[in-house]
Design a protein around this motif. Structure first.
Motif: not given
Length: 442
Positions: A111-120, A30-35, A131-132, A38-43
């Motif tokens: 970059v180092k990529a770390n993926l995980f899911s979050l519940s509502p 439904a949507g994508v947000r990029i945060w 997480d990048l 300084p040393e990382s980015t969260r998608v």
């Protein structure tokens, strides 16, 4: 009887059920947000259901590929807001098989990529987080900091932590005010006051709207050689009645009040919300922490934390109502660093309508930041760290009274007679009533 008359509607009904189930099974992006930090980015990918996914990385060019099972989307990925220096963009690519949504995150560097899911968790639904981490840049910065030659007279370093951030909004007022926003505004005002003070320097764990893992916050303070860590928050409760500011320090026991235990659970929940993939993953860390708590350095750290907390509370009480007049104790994750004195300042209850409104007002934010600043400044002027600018400015002056001798003063101030004679250029041990002396630092 004509069987076909009834057969045709049945077929249509069954086909409708099949299409309905197929539609229900699909996981809609439904949507994508990029945060960007300084040393990382969260998608963050906002989804209609809990994701089933796999991922891999590619080079030449650098990219992270995410395959979302039973995924679909109508989101225009070219119009996503992106201020990251790591992420070039996000696009859809040809999937390995039908029914899979393949998302490609194009990168500017490895970059180092770390993926995980979050519940509502309000205000968000199901999410897949990527997480990048630009770990090479981080390690180089830490290395360069360690190579810096220390000054003879150093600044007092205060690490300021604005709670929550990015995908973790913290508590949300009924009016829609986000905790993460107001605490960052207060933290920036506090940092400005500290940086404007000779002999002091502020280091912020976050300077924008992005999430920093709770363990990383302490790490930032430690790498900066911070003398104190201040975490800024806005309180919340299930009832709108509680109000007032409070200051918390680490407790080696369970939280000593019902609201303390509630807050402790709230902060653990916040940690899950903001960085579930980076929570302490083995019990060795907790065992190490428990062992470190027994060390004398922890006793000193806790004693200093209580002292600073008391001074901050006394100044906060002049500009806002206090929820508690004495420092409270709880096991907040951000306060668990055994080597850094730490306090957590709850600036007010965002669940209270009046205080939520106050927390958005610049004048009130300035008053709160000034109060915290004055408490910290009062402590460090009275207890300047070794080799600090404050220590170089700290001189105790004493006027000699009847019955006082050089040996009496040396014992009282816990310094040697020779050091008193040296700093005052005394040629003998004799003193006269009314004589003014400088007492050197012990």
């Amino acid at each position: 009887m004509n069987k076909n008359k009834y057969f045709t509607p049945c077929v249509i009904f069954l086909l409708a059920c099949v299409f309905s189930l197929s539609s229900y099974a699909a996981n809609t992006l439904a949507g994508v947000r990029i945060w960007a930090a300084p040393e990382s980015t969260r998608v963050v990918f906002d989804l209609s259901a809990s994701p089933q996914y796999s991922h891999f990385t590619l080079t030449n060019p650098y990219r992270v590929v995410v395959d979302l099972k039973e995924g679909r989307t109508s989101v225009n990925l070219k119009k996503i807001a992106n201020n990251s220096k790591i992420v070039k963009g996000i696009r859809i690519s040809t999937p390995p098989k039908k029914g899979t949504l393949r998302l490609v995150i194009d990168l500017t560097k490895p970059v180092k990529a770390n993926l995980f899911s979050l519940s509502p968790t309000a205000p968000y639904g199901n999410r897949l987080v990527v997480d990048l981490d630009d770990s090479q840049k981080v390690s180089q910065e830490i290395k360069s900091k360690n190579l810096t030659v220390p000054k003879k007279v150093r600044d007092v370093i205060v690490a300021i932590d604005a709670g929550h951030g990015g995908d973790d909004p913290g508590s949300i007022a009924a009016s829609g005010v986000y905790e993460k926003k107001v605490v960052l505004q207060i933290a920036k005002k506090l940092a400005a006051k500290i940086n404007a003070t000779p002999g002091m320097k502020a280091v912020m764990t976050r300077t924008g709207d992005y999430f920093v893992n709770l363990n990383k916050r302490s790490e930032i303070a430690r790498n900066s050689k911070a003398d104190l860590l201040i975490s800024i928050h806005a309180d919340a409760f299930t009832s709108p009645r509680p109000k007032g500011a409070s200051v918390w320090v680490l407790s080696m026991r369970r939280a000593n009040s019902e609201i303390g235990r509630w807050l402790e659970q709230k902060e653990k929940h916040s940690e899950l919300l903001g960085g579930a993939g980076e929570i302490i993953q083995n019990t060795d860390n907790e065992q190490y922490l428990a062992m470190t708590l027994l060390d004398m350095s922890m006793d000193r750290s806790m004693a200093m934390s209580h002292n600073v907390a008391g001074k901050v509370l006394s100044h906060l009480g002049k500009v806002t109502q206090l929820h508690k007049s004495k420092p409270e104790s709880a096991s907040f994750a951000v306060l668990k660093s055994p080597d850094i004195p730490s306090i957590l300042v709850e600036t007010g209850f965002i669940s209270n309508a009046r205080e939520a409104k106050l927390l958005t007002q610049k004048e009130h934010q300035t008053n709160l930041s000034n109060a915290v600043y004055k408490g910290v400044l009062t402590y460090f002027k009275a207890n300047p760290p070794t080799n600090s600018y404050f220590a170089s400015q700290a001189q105790t002056r004493h006027t000699v009274r009847k019955g006082e001798s050089l040996s009496v003063l040396a014992q009282r101030y816990r310094v040697s007679m020779a050091s008193i004679k040296k700093v005052n250029r005394l040629k003998s041990d004799g003193l006269r009533i009314g004589q003014k002396l400088i007492i050197p630092k012990a």
